[in-house]
Write an enzyme that holds these catalytic residues in place. Structure first.
Site, PDB file in Angstrom:
ATOM      1  N   LYS A  62       6.080  -1.838  -0.244  1.00 21.09           N
ATOM      2  CA  LYS A  62       5.127  -1.300   0.724  1.00 21.09           C
ATOM      3  C   LYS A  62       4.299  -0.246  -0.002  1.00 21.09           C
ATOM      4  O   LYS A  62       4.777   0.849  -0.301  1.00 21.09           O
ATOM      5  CB  LYS A  62       5.836  -0.698   1.927  1.00 21.09           C
ATOM      6  CG  LYS A  62       4.833  -0.252   2.984  1.00 21.09           C
ATOM      7  CD  LYS A  62       5.466  -0.051   4.330  1.00 21.09           C
ATOM      8  CE  LYS A  62       4.437   0.098   5.435  1.00 21.09           C
ATOM      9  NZ  LYS A  62       3.553   1.227   5.264  1.00 21.09           N
ATOM     10  N   GLU A  84      -3.979  -3.630  -0.447  1.00 20.59           N
ATOM     11  CA  GLU A  84      -3.947  -2.174  -0.411  1.00 20.59           C
ATOM     12  C   GLU A  84      -4.689  -1.591  -1.612  1.00 20.59           C
ATOM     13  O   GLU A  84      -4.409  -1.973  -2.753  1.00 20.59           O
ATOM     14  CB  GLU A  84      -2.472  -1.731  -0.454  1.00 20.59           C
ATOM     15  CG  GLU A  84      -2.223  -0.328  -0.012  1.00 20.59           C
ATOM     16  CD  GLU A  84      -1.964  -0.218   1.496  1.00 20.59           C
ATOM     17  OE1 GLU A  84      -2.205  -1.196   2.244  1.00 20.59           O
ATOM     18  OE2 GLU A  84      -1.530   0.869   1.907  1.00 20.59           O
ATOM     19  N   CYS A  93       5.380  40.428 -20.159  1.00 24.38           N
ATOM     20  CA  CYS A  93       6.148  39.177 -20.166  1.00 24.38           C
ATOM     21  C   CYS A  93       7.533  39.435 -19.565  1.00 24.38           C
ATOM     22  O   CYS A  93       8.217  40.371 -19.973  1.00 24.38           O
ATOM     23  CB  CYS A  93       6.271  38.658 -21.595  1.00 24.38           C
ATOM     24  SG  CYS A  93       7.458  37.321 -21.778  1.00 24.38           S
TER      25      CYS A  93
HETATM   26  S1  IVH Z   1       1.428  -6.924   5.415  1.00 25.81           S
HETATM   27  C1  IVH Z   1       1.101  -8.740   9.170  1.00 25.81           C
HETATM   28  N1  IVH Z   1       2.374  -6.082   3.120  1.00 25.81           N
HETATM   29  O1  IVH Z   1       1.297  -1.269   5.670  1.00 25.81           O
HETATM   30  C2  IVH Z   1       1.374  -7.597   8.351  1.00 25.81           C
HETATM   31  N2  IVH Z   1       1.278  -4.512   4.524  1.00 25.81           N
HETATM   32  O2  IVH Z   1       1.519  -1.317   8.939  1.00 25.81           O
HETATM   33  C3  IVH Z   1       0.170  -7.080   7.722  1.00 25.81           C
HETATM   34  N3  IVH Z   1       1.138  -2.263   3.562  1.00 25.81           N
HETATM   35  O3  IVH Z   1      -1.669  -0.427   6.624  1.00 25.81           O
HETATM   36  C4  IVH Z   1       0.428  -6.166   6.615  1.00 25.81           C
HETATM   37  N4  IVH Z   1       2.166  -2.725   1.674  1.00 25.81           N
HETATM   38  O4  IVH Z   1      -1.870  -1.652   4.461  1.00 25.81           O
HETATM   39  C5  IVH Z   1       1.730  -5.740   4.246  1.00 25.81           C
HETATM   40  N5  IVH Z   1       3.232  -5.490   1.057  1.00 25.81           N
HETATM   41  C6  IVH Z   1       2.586  -5.167   2.170  1.00 25.81           C
HETATM   42  C7  IVH Z   1       2.126  -3.856   2.406  1.00 25.81           C
HETATM   43  C8  IVH Z   1       1.476  -3.569   3.605  1.00 25.81           C
HETATM   44  C9  IVH Z   1       1.563  -1.782   2.376  1.00 25.81           C
HETATM   45  C10 IVH Z   1       0.460  -1.455   4.587  1.00 25.81           C
HETATM   46  C11 IVH Z   1      -0.766  -2.068   5.160  1.00 25.81           C
HETATM   47  C12 IVH Z   1      -0.852  -1.534   6.556  1.00 25.81           C
HETATM   48  C13 IVH Z   1       0.545  -1.127   6.842  1.00 25.81           C
HETATM   49  C14 IVH Z   1       1.086  -2.038   7.908  1.00 25.81           C
END
Ligand code: IVH
Length: 696
Positions: free
Chosen positions: A133, A190, A430
């Protein structure tokens, strides 16, 4: 009435130009992919620049050659009034977050999925695509026939903002996809900032006395949403694709993992830290594996994401409000926390640098308990207005030392301390050795001037003293210095010469033969030259060349120790900063004592009456110059050397105190700053004129 035709229509570009432009665009896009996405460049930077400039020139000559996938668009365009709203063809969803950071979080998700799909215990494990994430800003990239035509933020999920111009500056994002001719392919992912790029940015901010950024996420999100693309140039952003939006004319692969593979094949950056795993156990293993990996990743993550891999199953599971039932984010402990600032200590580094360190009420952040965090330097502590008693935000991410990134102003208690003042706090001395502390103009750090006298700097001073170009004591390396200092055998430099074979053989891994050799090396080092001796004392700004000039000019150590700043300024290549540093050093009785003790220990050199005044004219004495851009003939080092030889100082940033900015080609923000502050700007010819004359 005749309407004047645009130039480009009147004179369609010659076929050869059209062809060459297409060739250049393809080559540049190919090399950008190798360089930014695969991290495996095959073309040197200069080669890339040449192709880029050729394309720029062609497009300038024939505006019709400008295409939306041209790499020349990456430099950013005009300042915008505001962002245009973009309605997403397919809403951008969010993910449900599992806040239970233990294995239970993963098991709960798998349990829910199985229930929704009405699977009983006999049914096999569900396959999940697992990934990181990323902690940045969600972006929708719209490619039409393989060309990036629009980039939009998530906004409220239904409507975002058009940030195409800013997104084009993100080198990792392809402007044209490889092998993709689909009428519409929206890629979601992202935009983020790597930690090293973030640290570098903050380091630059610190150097120029600017405000530092809180964390990579805010910086990336802020950068993408800024209206003036010029501000994006110094912020290197990155991108990872993790999903799709609207698709027309492309057969979407049957699993999420295969979708990501296909996107990578089109030249999009897809994070390699992903996997396909089976059931809750697979999820738990991945969560744990990434937890162990987290610090070593070059970017921040706040968790992992689990997605049901099979797209048909995803469809069966569907959504609840704005969250798909087939995905979940599983978090890790936060890398930023609030805590109370109990006190500010000042640490003395190996080089004498004084660093304010926040003493904190212990707090669990980024996986460990933190009770100390750096405040970097006085200016930064002041800019953040950090006061004892404040509630502060502490960040610990990766293997970077924990730092205080800001205060929470609303939580300031009425009895909070005064604004931080390093000098006042130390009363100018110092904390380790009591020597005077000094902060030079244009420098951000205060330093202890104790040098070889300061215990905090002892090891460094000993190594410096013993090194080949100085006293040349063979066999006295870092391991031995560590032992000698840690065992308390050597506290001051002169004590080196009291080392005997007996004391040395008592040390670990020191045989009689090595001990004898070292004693012989010490004995031999006593016969030296004044220049080497001066250099070995570790006086700030006195390098080998300056030490030689001083020795030649004065001839005797006593003459140097007693020289006034004016007398020192008469030495070739000695400017005000160096003169002041030498003066400060010898004004301190303990430094003079070290010199006396070394002489008493038998260190000798030849002395003479000093050279006839070899003062050269110093047209730039007391002047500060800033270099920016590429000068036609002088390298940056040469220009700096010439300025310094003329008595001037070269600073890294433009301020009201700058006398001249020397600007070459592709001068950047420093030139803008000079104009803003009304600082005189000269080119190389102008610099040469300054070096030759002595203007006011
Ligand atoms: S999938 C259907 N995959 O997390 C799901 N989101 O609440 C759509 N994010 O702001 C998102 N890493 O930008 C997905 N590997 C990842 C992610 C990711 C970060 C963020 C995304 C969004 C939030 C989702």
């Amino acid at each position: 009435m005749s309407v004047p035709l645009a130039d480009s229509l009147e004179n369609p570009p010659p076929a050869a130009a059209v062809e060459r432009a297409a060739e250049l665009r393809a080559a540049l896009n190919h090399h950008a992919h190798l360089y930014y996405v695969l991290d495996a460049p095959t073309l040197p930077d200069a080669g890339y620049d040449r192709l880029f400039q050729e394309l720029q020139a062609l497009e300038a000559a024939h505006p019709a050659l400008h295409t939306p996938d041209s790499p020349t668009l990456r430099v950013g365009g005009a300042v915008l009034e505001g962002f245009t709203p973009v309605r997403h063809a397919v809403p951008m969803l969010s993910i449900r977050t599992e806040t239970d950071t233990t294995a239970g979080g993963a098991q709960a998700f798998d349990g829910r999925v199985r229930r929704e799909l009405e699977l009983d215990e006999t049914a096999g494990a569900i396959e999940y695509a697992v990934e990181l994430k990323f902690d940045g800003l969600a972006i929708n990239l719209r490619y039409e026939r393989g060309v990036l035509v629009q980039a939009a933020t998530r906004g409220d999920g239904e409507t975002g903002e058009d940030v195409t111009q800013n997104i084009r500056t993100v080198r990792q994002i392809p402007l044209r996809l490889m092998d993709c001719d689909a009428p519409v392919l929206e890629v979601r992912g992202e935009v983020y900032m790597r930690r090293d790029d973030f640290e570098r940015l903050n380091e630059r901010q610190r150097e120029k006395g600017g405000k530092t950024f809180i964390n990579p996420r805010n910086t990336a999100a802020g950068a993408i949403r800024q209206l003036d693309p010029a501000g994006l140039v110094d912020k290197r952003l990155s991108f990872f694709a993790y999903g799709l939006g609207e698709v027309q004319g492309w057969e979407v692969p049957p699993t999420h993992a295969a979708v990501l593979d296909a996107l990578a094949g089109m030249g999009l950056p897809v994070c390699v830290e992903r996997a396909v795993v089976a059931g809750a156990d697979g999820l738990v293993t991945f969560h744990q594996r990434v937890a162990a990996l987290r610090d070593a990743l070059p970017f921040d993550i706040d968790g992992v994401v689990y997605k049901v891999n099979d797209r048909a199953l995803q469809e069966r599971l569907g959504f609840v409000t704005r969250e798909p039932r087939w995905a979940v984010a599983h978090k890790y402990p936060a890398q930023e926390q609030m805590t109370r600032l109990l006190d500010i200590d000042i640490q003395v580094g190996r080089t004498g640098k004084l660093t304010p360190v926040a003493k904190l009420e212990p707090v669990f952040v980024g996986g460990t308990t933190v009770s100390n965090a750096t405040l970097h330097n006085e200016d930064e502590a002041r800019r953040k207005d950090v006061r004892i008693g404040d509630t502060v935000i502490v960040r610990r991410a990766g293997d970077v030392i924990p730092e205080v990134v800001g205060v929470v102003p609303d939580k300031r208690p009425p009895d909070a301390g005064e604004p931080f003042d390093l000098y006042q706090r130390l009363q100018g001395a110092c904390p380790v050795c009591g020597s005077a502390i000094l902060r030079e103009e244009g420098e951000v750090d205060w330093r202890c001037t104790g040098g070889l006298f300061c215990p905090a700097q002892r090891k460094q001073a000993l190594l410096h003293f013993a090194s080949r170009r100085m006293m040349d004591i063979e066999g006295l390396g870092d391991k031995l210095v560590d032992q000698l200092v840690d065992a308390g055998i050597i506290r001051t430099l002169p004590e080196l010469y009291q080392l005997g074979v007996l004391k040395l053989t008592a040390l670990d891994r020191m045989g009689e033969k090595s001990a004898q050799n070292l004693v012989a090396a010490l004995e031999k080092s006593k016969q030296t030259t004044l220049a080497r001796f001066l250099f070995s004392l570790g006086i700030r700004h006195v390098g080998e060349a300056t030490a030689k000039d001083l020795a030649r000019h004065f001839g005797r150590i006593d003459a140097i120790m007693d020289a006034s700043e004016e007398q020192l300024l008469a030495v070739r290549d000695v400017g005000p900063i160096v003169a002041h540093s030498i003066r400060t050093f010898f004004e301190q009785p303990h430094n003079r004592e070290v010199v006396e003790q070394l002489r008493a220990a038998g260190v000798t050199w030849e002395e003479h009456d000093g050279a006839v005044a070899d003062a050269s004219p110093k047209p730039l004495a007391g002047k500060t110059l800033v270099l920016t851009g590429t000068l036609p003939t002088l390298s940056r080092e040469d220009a700096k050397a010439l300025i310094e030889a003329a008595g001037g100082k070269v600073s890294g940033s433009v301020s009201k105190k700058t006398h001249w900015v020397v600007a070459g080609e592709e001068a950047g923000s420093k030139l803008d700053k000079a104009r803003e502050l009304g600082v005189a700007v000269v080119d190389e010819a102008g610099l040469r004129a300054l070096l030759a004359t002595a203007p006011d």
